[in-house]
Each structure stands twice: as C-alpha cells, then as structure tokens.
Design a protein around this motif. Structure first.
Motif, mmCIF file in Angstrom:
data_model
loop_
_atom_site.group_PDB
_atom_site.id
_atom_site.type_symbol
_atom_site.label_atom_id
_atom_site.label_comp_id
_atom_site.label_asym_id
_atom_site.label_seq_id
_atom_site.Cartn_x
_atom_site.Cartn_y
_atom_site.Cartn_z
ATOM 1 N N LEU A 82 23.590 13.069 61.449
ATOM 2 C CA LEU A 82 22.960 12.373 62.816
ATOM 3 C C LEU A 82 22.663 10.839 62.641
ATOM 4 O O LEU A 82 23.046 10.233 63.433
ATOM 5 C CB LEU A 82 22.327 13.452 63.580
ATOM 6 C CG LEU A 82 23.021 14.550 63.984
ATOM 7 C CD1 LEU A 82 22.015 15.585 64.626
ATOM 8 C CD2 LEU A 82 24.128 14.358 64.993
ATOM 9 N N LEU A 83 21.827 10.830 61.584
ATOM 10 C CA LEU A 83 21.345 9.661 61.461
ATOM 11 C C LEU A 83 22.190 8.449 61.134
ATOM 12 O O LEU A 83 22.325 7.289 61.648
ATOM 13 C CB LEU A 83 20.048 9.420 60.313
ATOM 14 C CG LEU A 83 19.588 8.234 59.882
ATOM 15 C CD1 LEU A 83 18.915 7.563 60.937
ATOM 16 C CD2 LEU A 83 18.608 8.258 58.710
ATOM 17 N N LEU A 84 23.149 8.811 60.214
ATOM 18 C CA LEU A 84 24.279 7.912 59.765
ATOM 19 C C LEU A 84 25.191 7.443 60.859
ATOM 20 O O LEU A 84 25.620 6.542 61.055
ATOM 21 C CB LEU A 84 24.821 8.602 58.511
ATOM 22 C CG LEU A 84 26.015 7.616 58.050
ATOM 23 C CD1 LEU A 84 25.625 6.512 57.317
ATOM 24 C CD2 LEU A 84 26.825 8.437 56.778
ATOM 25 N N LEU A 85 25.506 8.568 61.593
ATOM 26 C CA LEU A 85 26.299 8.339 62.571
ATOM 27 C C LEU A 85 25.728 7.603 63.774
ATOM 28 O O LEU A 85 26.394 6.407 64.361
ATOM 29 C CB LEU A 85 26.766 9.696 63.253
ATOM 30 C CG LEU A 85 27.797 9.698 64.475
ATOM 31 C CD1 LEU A 85 29.083 8.993 64.344
ATOM 32 C CD2 LEU A 85 28.065 11.102 64.994
ATOM 33 N N ARG A 86 24.179 7.840 64.117
ATOM 34 C CA ARG A 86 23.711 6.986 65.157
ATOM 35 C C ARG A 86 23.584 5.353 64.613
ATOM 36 O O ARG A 86 23.918 4.832 65.342
ATOM 37 C CB ARG A 86 22.239 7.704 65.029
ATOM 38 C CG ARG A 86 21.578 6.773 66.420
ATOM 39 C CD ARG A 86 20.450 7.636 66.553
ATOM 40 N NE ARG A 86 19.505 8.258 65.563
ATOM 41 C CZ ARG A 86 18.721 7.493 64.943
ATOM 42 N NH1 ARG A 86 18.434 6.340 64.849
ATOM 43 N NH2 ARG A 86 18.163 8.248 64.010
ATOM 44 N N GLY A 106 22.623 -1.773 70.785
ATOM 45 C CA GLY A 106 22.772 -1.295 69.327
ATOM 46 C C GLY A 106 21.522 -1.068 68.605
ATOM 47 O O GLY A 106 21.562 -0.210 67.785
ATOM 48 N N LEU A 107 20.514 -2.050 68.744
ATOM 49 C CA LEU A 107 19.246 -1.940 68.118
ATOM 50 C C LEU A 107 18.854 -0.861 68.647
ATOM 51 O O LEU A 107 17.933 0.083 67.725
ATOM 52 C CB LEU A 107 18.454 -3.372 68.335
ATOM 53 C CG LEU A 107 18.882 -4.397 67.635
ATOM 54 C CD1 LEU A 107 18.126 -5.869 67.997
ATOM 55 C CD2 LEU A 107 18.604 -4.040 65.934
ATOM 56 N N LEU A 108 18.841 -0.283 69.749
ATOM 57 C CA LEU A 108 17.870 0.897 70.376
ATOM 58 C C LEU A 108 18.561 2.114 69.816
ATOM 59 O O LEU A 108 17.953 3.006 69.725
ATOM 60 C CB LEU A 108 18.003 0.897 71.826
ATOM 61 C CG LEU A 108 17.327 -0.266 72.720
ATOM 62 C CD1 LEU A 108 17.424 -0.511 74.009
ATOM 63 C CD2 LEU A 108 15.657 0.065 72.126
ATOM 64 N N ILE A 109 19.946 1.841 69.749
ATOM 65 C CA ILE A 109 20.574 3.131 69.260
ATOM 66 C C ILE A 109 20.383 3.399 67.798
ATOM 67 O O ILE A 109 20.292 4.564 67.156
ATOM 68 C CB ILE A 109 22.212 3.125 69.498
ATOM 69 C CG1 ILE A 109 22.493 2.980 70.962
ATOM 70 C CG2 ILE A 109 23.100 3.915 68.494
ATOM 71 C CD1 ILE A 109 23.950 2.808 71.390
ATOM 72 N N ILE A 110 20.278 2.199 66.834
ATOM 73 C CA ILE A 110 20.037 2.229 65.558
ATOM 74 C C ILE A 110 18.470 2.882 65.315
ATOM 75 O O ILE A 110 18.312 3.883 64.487
ATOM 76 C CB ILE A 110 19.971 0.938 64.743
ATOM 77 C CG1 ILE A 110 21.493 0.482 64.786
ATOM 78 C CG2 ILE A 110 19.142 1.208 63.384
ATOM 79 C CD1 ILE A 110 21.547 -1.003 64.271
ATOM 80 N N ALA A 111 17.663 2.502 66.198
ATOM 81 C CA ALA A 111 16.297 3.001 66.206
ATOM 82 C C ALA A 111 16.131 4.539 66.792
ATOM 83 O O ALA A 111 15.312 5.260 66.496
ATOM 84 C CB ALA A 111 15.279 2.021 66.902
ATOM 85 N N GLN A 120 16.526 14.656 64.737
ATOM 86 C CA GLN A 120 14.933 14.580 64.613
ATOM 87 C C GLN A 120 14.566 13.158 63.762
ATOM 88 O O GLN A 120 13.313 12.841 63.861
ATOM 89 C CB GLN A 120 14.588 15.848 63.589
ATOM 90 C CG GLN A 120 15.103 17.162 64.332
ATOM 91 C CD GLN A 120 14.811 18.297 63.413
ATOM 92 O OE1 GLN A 120 14.663 18.275 62.185
ATOM 93 N NE2 GLN A 120 14.710 19.411 64.028
ATOM 94 N N LEU A 121 15.346 12.372 63.381
ATOM 95 C CA LEU A 121 15.119 11.007 62.714
ATOM 96 C C LEU A 121 15.047 10.271 63.686
ATOM 97 O O LEU A 121 14.756 9.052 63.427
ATOM 98 C CB LEU A 121 15.955 11.065 61.596
ATOM 99 C CG LEU A 121 16.011 12.091 60.419
ATOM 100 C CD1 LEU A 121 16.863 12.000 59.250
ATOM 101 C CD2 LEU A 121 14.327 12.362 59.953
ATOM 102 N N ALA A 122 15.601 10.412 64.960
ATOM 103 C CA ALA A 122 15.133 9.396 66.181
ATOM 104 C C ALA A 122 13.856 8.877 66.421
ATOM 105 O O ALA A 122 12.982 9.836 66.479
ATOM 106 C CB ALA A 122 15.984 9.771 67.150
ATOM 107 N N LEU A 123 13.616 7.797 66.745
ATOM 108 C CA LEU A 123 12.157 7.258 67.030
ATOM 109 C C LEU A 123 11.845 8.090 68.290
ATOM 110 O O LEU A 123 10.435 8.174 68.342
ATOM 111 C CB LEU A 123 12.231 5.693 67.239
ATOM 112 C CG LEU A 123 10.907 4.967 67.451
ATOM 113 C CD1 LEU A 123 10.333 5.132 65.882
ATOM 114 C CD2 LEU A 123 11.133 3.465 67.710
ATOM 115 N N ASP A 124 12.553 8.320 69.273
ATOM 116 C CA ASP A 124 12.145 9.067 70.356
ATOM 117 C C ASP A 124 12.231 10.771 70.402
ATOM 118 O O ASP A 124 12.026 11.424 71.423
ATOM 119 C CB ASP A 124 12.725 8.580 71.627
ATOM 120 C CG ASP A 124 14.266 8.853 71.734
ATOM 121 O OD1 ASP A 124 14.689 9.554 70.817
ATOM 122 O OD2 ASP A 124 14.781 8.427 72.776
#
Length: 150
Positions: free
Chosen positions: A7-11, A61-66, A128-132
């Motif tokens: 999910l992290l890599l896809l995001r 894009g930056l918000l999605i990456i984070a 679970q690795l998303a900032l929010d």
C-alpha cells in the motif's frame, strides 16, 4: 508487513505520478499545452492556468505521497486519473489501433493507474504507514464488556 509495504508503494507511486505531471505543467508549459489541446479539448491550455493547475496537482501528489488528508485528496486523485483515462479511452479499448484510429498502446496503463487509485481508496483504513493513519482501538468482545460492567 507485505500489505503495508504494498500500500505504501502504491500510494507513493500514484502520488509521484501526480507530482511529475504537476511539475511538467510548471516547467514544460509548451508540452503541457499540446497535451491539453490534443487530449483535453483545450481545457486549461493557457500559459496562465497550466502552472496553477500544476501547483495544485503537485500539492495533491505530495499529500498522497505523505498519506495526509487522504479523505480529501484520494477523491481528487481519482477524478484526475479518471479524466486522464477518459481522454485516452480509445487506446485502452483498442491499444494497437486495429479498429480505432489514433490509438497508442502506451496509454493503456491509464486504466491501471485508475484501478490503483481505487485500490488505495478501498484499503485506506489498512494503510498504516500513512501520515494520517489512526490506530484503531482493539475490538472489545461482548464478554469483556459484560465482565467490566459496560
């Protein structure tokens, strides 16, 4: 662990794509204008609007990456990628140009990008690795609630 990393890599890759497209609108205006005229009926094909759209796209894009404000930016991402898919749908339907003229197999990944946007939305609660990301409280069984007087 594999699900979290996937999910992290896809995001990150989907957000990175929006970031690259946004930067292109800011630094390569002539190319972006040609794209807008060819695929988007001239929408935003103005030297003043393209950089603005690029900055917005870079921010998304930056918000999605984070992984921040996903509740708001994932639908925006889906809309942007959906519009891109719609613009090249003939190439998705007939990538080799057997029946439709002007198609290109290189545009087929637009469908995959759109599907990836749906996946990150569908599994946002498991990223679970998303900032929010919020840690969900452990579920309380009926027996535990009863024993604790709840």
């Amino acid at each position: 662990m594999a699900k979290r990393l996937s999910l992290l890599l896809l995001r990150v890759s989907l957000g990175g794509l929006l970031l690259v497209w946004g930067v292109n609108k800011v630094v390569n205006i002539d190319h972006s204008m040609a794209i807008a005229e060819n695929f988007y009926f001239g929408l935003l094909a103005a030297e003043t609007w393209l950089p603005v759209a690029g900055v917005v796209q870079m921010a998304v894009g930056l918000l999605i990456i984070a992984g921040f404000a996903r509740r708001w930016v994932y639908p925006i991402q889906l809309l942007l990628n959906g519009v891109s898919l719609a613009a090249v749908i003939a190439s998705v339907i007939d990538p080799w140009g057997w029946f439709l003229e002007g198609t290109n197999a290189l545009f087929y990944p637009s469908l995959i990008i759109f599907a990836g946007s749906l996946v990150v939305m569908a599994f946002a609660d498991q990223d679970q690795l998303a900032l929010d990301a919020r840690k969900a409280p452990a579920p309380v069984s009926w027996k535990a609630r009863r024993d604790c007087g709840q």
